[in-house]
Scaffold this active site. Structure first.
Site, PDB file in Angstrom:
ATOM      1  N   GLU A 140       0.715  -1.161  -0.072  1.00  0.00           N
ATOM      2  CA  GLU A 140       0.058  -0.043  -0.018  1.00  0.00           C
ATOM      3  C   GLU A 140       0.671   1.220  -0.150  1.00  0.00           C
ATOM      4  OE1 GLU A 140      -2.841  -0.501   3.014  1.00  0.00           O
ATOM      5  OE2 GLU A 140      -3.571  -2.379   2.397  1.00  0.00           O
ATOM      6  N   ASN A 165       1.973  -4.647  -3.376  1.00  0.00           N
ATOM      7  CA  ASN A 165       0.782  -4.973  -2.998  1.00  0.00           C
ATOM      8  C   ASN A 165      -0.195  -3.639  -2.654  1.00  0.00           C
ATOM      9  OD1 ASN A 165      -1.489  -7.208  -2.582  1.00  0.00           O
ATOM     10  ND2 ASN A 165      -1.089  -6.670  -0.572  1.00  0.00           N
ATOM     11  N   HIS A 211     -10.417  -5.740  -2.560  1.00  0.00           N
ATOM     12  CA  HIS A 211     -11.379  -5.543  -1.706  1.00  0.00           C
ATOM     13  C   HIS A 211     -12.331  -4.653  -2.185  1.00  0.00           C
ATOM     14  CE1 HIS A 211      -9.265  -7.258   1.907  1.00  0.00           C
ATOM     15  NE2 HIS A 211      -8.159  -6.556   1.510  1.00  0.00           N
ATOM     16  N   GLU A 235      -6.305 -10.336  -1.967  1.00  0.00           N
ATOM     17  CA  GLU A 235      -7.086 -10.138  -0.645  1.00  0.00           C
ATOM     18  C   GLU A 235      -8.487 -10.219  -0.991  1.00  0.00           C
ATOM     19  OE1 GLU A 235      -5.401  -7.160   1.942  1.00  0.00           O
ATOM     20  OE2 GLU A 235      -3.372  -7.690   1.172  1.00  0.00           O
ATOM     21  N   ASP A 246     -12.478  -9.853  -1.280  1.00  0.00           N
ATOM     22  CA  ASP A 246     -13.635 -10.018  -0.649  1.00  0.00           C
ATOM     23  C   ASP A 246     -14.626  -8.875  -1.179  1.00  0.00           C
ATOM     24  OD1 ASP A 246     -12.685  -7.538   0.712  1.00  0.00           O
ATOM     25  OD2 ASP A 246     -12.282  -8.972   2.468  1.00  0.00           O
TER      26      ASP A 246
HETATM   27  O1  G3I Z   1      -3.802  -7.609  18.827  1.00  0.00           O
HETATM   28  C1  G3I Z   1      -4.679  -6.980  19.202  1.00  0.00           C
HETATM   29  C2  G3I Z   1      -5.386  -7.397  20.491  1.00  0.00           C
HETATM   30  O2  G3I Z   1      -4.072  -7.395  21.341  1.00  0.00           O
HETATM   31  C3  G3I Z   1      -6.238  -6.347  21.055  1.00  0.00           C
HETATM   32  O3  G3I Z   1      -7.049  -7.092  22.105  1.00  0.00           O
HETATM   33  C4  G3I Z   1      -7.443  -6.199  19.562  1.00  0.00           C
HETATM   34  C5  G3I Z   1      -8.506  -5.326  20.193  1.00  0.00           C
HETATM   35  O4  G3I Z   1      -9.051  -4.587  19.032  1.00  0.00           O
HETATM   36  O5  G3I Z   1      -6.854  -5.759  18.767  1.00  0.00           O
HETATM   37  C6  G3I Z   1      -5.648  -6.653  18.055  1.00  0.00           C
HETATM   38  O6  G3I Z   1      -5.241  -6.286  16.989  1.00  0.00           O
HETATM   39  C7  G3I Z   1      -6.185  -6.187  16.007  1.00  0.00           C
HETATM   40  C8  G3I Z   1      -5.328  -6.930  14.677  1.00  0.00           C
HETATM   41  O7  G3I Z   1      -6.138  -7.103  13.747  1.00  0.00           O
HETATM   42  C9  G3I Z   1      -5.074  -8.244  15.134  1.00  0.00           C
HETATM   43  O8  G3I Z   1      -6.355  -9.008  15.215  1.00  0.00           O
HETATM   44  C10 G3I Z   1      -6.397  -4.820  15.611  1.00  0.00           C
HETATM   45  O9  G3I Z   1      -7.114  -4.044  16.255  1.00  0.00           O
HETATM   46  C11 G3I Z   1      -7.055  -4.810  14.108  1.00  0.00           C
HETATM   47  O10 G3I Z   1      -7.060  -3.384  13.594  1.00  0.00           O
HETATM   48  C12 G3I Z   1      -6.360  -5.654  13.184  1.00  0.00           C
HETATM   49  O11 G3I Z   1      -6.676  -5.651  11.904  1.00  0.00           O
HETATM   50  C13 G3I Z   1      -6.286  -6.185  10.828  1.00  0.00           C
HETATM   51  C14 G3I Z   1      -5.945  -5.122   9.709  1.00  0.00           C
HETATM   52  O12 G3I Z   1      -5.276  -5.584   8.477  1.00  0.00           O
HETATM   53  C15 G3I Z   1      -5.304  -3.930  10.365  1.00  0.00           C
HETATM   54  O13 G3I Z   1      -4.921  -2.790   9.298  1.00  0.00           O
HETATM   55  C16 G3I Z   1      -6.942  -7.266  10.137  1.00  0.00           C
HETATM   56  O14 G3I Z   1      -7.075  -8.149  11.011  1.00  0.00           O
HETATM   57  C17 G3I Z   1      -6.456  -7.637   8.928  1.00  0.00           C
HETATM   58  O15 G3I Z   1      -7.277  -8.594   8.004  1.00  0.00           O
HETATM   59  C18 G3I Z   1      -6.250  -6.415   7.920  1.00  0.00           C
HETATM   60  O16 G3I Z   1      -5.539  -6.948   6.838  1.00  0.00           O
HETATM   61  C19 G3I Z   1      -5.438  -5.770   5.716  1.00  0.00           C
HETATM   62  C20 G3I Z   1      -4.115  -6.260   5.053  1.00  0.00           C
HETATM   63  O17 G3I Z   1      -3.087  -6.544   5.938  1.00  0.00           O
HETATM   64  C21 G3I Z   1      -3.764  -5.485   4.131  1.00  0.00           C
HETATM   65  N1  G3I Z   1      -4.662  -4.831   2.967  1.00  0.00           N
HETATM   66  C22 G3I Z   1      -6.118  -4.412   3.672  1.00  0.00           C
HETATM   67  C23 G3I Z   1      -6.425  -5.517   4.906  1.00  0.00           C
HETATM   68  C24 G3I Z   1      -7.568  -5.122   5.280  1.00  0.00           C
HETATM   69  O18 G3I Z   1      -7.604  -4.057   6.159  1.00  0.00           O
END
Ligand code: G3I
Length: 318
Positions: A128, A170, A206, A235, A237
């Site tokens: 990104e 990506n 996405h 990715e 969806d």
């Molecule tokens: O690890 C913490 C945990 O300790 C805490 O309790 C919890 C509370 O919200 O948060 C956890 O972290 C989360 C993390 O995922 C792990 O689960 C974050 O809040 C959450 O924002 C994070 O979201 C991820 C996101 O990227 C972050 O930008 C998504 O799971 C993940 O699917 C998403 O993937 C991205 C790709 O990497 C890049 N392209 C877009 C895609 C969708 O956003």
């Protein structure tokens, strides 16, 4: 038995699903993930900087290793995601003086790519880099410290650490033609002309039915392939404003079908990854309030038979 993976493989491609560590304890979930539908997985979070180097030069591979172990036990290949991104960076990176960012970046890439060498077939090296208008994301600490040179440097560092992995850039909203895809195209063209070791371009996919289908997706993928790189849908969806109804489901199915057909029509499109397979673990409701239902399995892990059937048909199955 016919599966998404077996159909994709018949055309020389993979069909994969992202996954994440907390879900790997859900046995109903893992039964489907590892049950033959998917020949590839991508860790949704496990290999990101905040997971792998939470404090400087202190590396943690537990989560990434767990995804690798699951994949290996179920015959799935792994795309590494991601060596460099402006999101999910630990606080210490943002605190670094600009003069120390390049060394920290190279150290991170070298360590992570070395650890997973031989276990991932591809890396999203840079994730990104662009804003939606095609300008560079100047909020990235790597851009701030190094300008656009950080991109070439990241690829060269990754290649030195793992000469066999396919190295990708990506991004999202580059699936169809437009300003952002043009910016990516010009970047990849420049990198290739400079001899930078880039092997592929990932199109996240996405999509949202309320925003329309990307413009000329197949032609867009093809023009990148014509630069001499692989392309992949990384990715995928297709979200909607909830609740689901038959009309929205039909539009969504058409989008999935269009993406699959665009990939299959481009020889260098190597595979398709959906960003997890079930609405139970989709990232969307947490980010886009009131939206979701984006994946081929519902929140009860039940296959959406109509959508699934449409994807099967697009892959050439019956
Ligand atoms: O690890 C913490 C945990 O300790 C805490 O309790 C919890 C509370 O919200 O948060 C956890 O972290 C989360 C993390 O995922 C792990 O689960 C974050 O809040 C959450 O924002 C994070 O979201 C991820 C996101 O990227 C972050 O930008 C998504 O799971 C993940 O699917 C998403 O993937 C991205 C790709 O990497 C890049 N392209 C877009 C895609 C969708 O956003």
């Amino acid at each position: 038995e016919q599966t998404l993976q077996s159909l994709a493989a018949a055309g020389g491609r993979y069909f994969g699903s992202a996954t994440d560590n907390p879900e790997l304890t859900d046995t109903a979930y893992t039964a489907v993930l590892g049950g033959g539908e998917f020949g590839q997985t991508t860790p949704g979070n496990a290999m990101k900087w905040d997971s792998t180097e939470p404090s400087q030069n202190s590396f943690s591979y537990t989560k990434g290793d767990a995804v690798i172990a699951f994949a290996q036990a179920h015959g799935m290949k792994v795309r590494g995601h991601t060596l460099l991104w402006h999101n999910q960076l630990p606080g210490w990176v943002a605190q670094l003086p600009a003069a120390q960012v390049q060394a920290a970046m190279e150290n991170h890439i070298t360590n992570v790519a070395t650890h997973f060498k031989g276990k991932v077939f591809a890396w999203d090296v840079v994730n990104e880099p662009f804003n939606d208008d095609g300008t560079y994301r100047s909020t990235s600490p790597f851009y701030t410290a190094m300008g656009i040179d950080y991109i070439a440097d990241a690829f060269r560092t990754a290649r030195a650490a793992d000469p066999d992995a396919k190295l990708y850039i990506n991004d999202y909203n580059t699936d169809g033609q437009g300003a952002k895809a043009d910016a990516m195209y010009n970047l990849v063209k420049t990198l290739k002309s400079q001899g930078v070791p880039i092997d592929g371009v990932g199109f996240q996919g996405h999509l949202a039915i309320q925003y329309g289908f990307p413009t000329n997706m197949q032609a867009n993928l093809q023009r990148f392939a014509d630069l001499g790189v692989d392309v992949a849908i990384t990715e995928l969806d297709v979200r909607m404003v909830l609740p689901r109804d038959a009309t929205k489901d039909a539009t969504q199915a058409t989008y999935y079908s269009n993406v699959v057909k665009a990939c299959l029509a481009v020889t260098r499109c190597v595979g398709i990854t959906i960003w997890d397979y079930t609405d139970k673990y989709s990232w969307i409701p947490g980010v886009f309030s009131g939206e979701g239902a984006a994946l081929p399995w519902d929140e009860n892990l039940q296959k959406k038979t109509s959508l699934y059937g449409t994807i099967v048909t697009a892959l050439g199955g019956t």
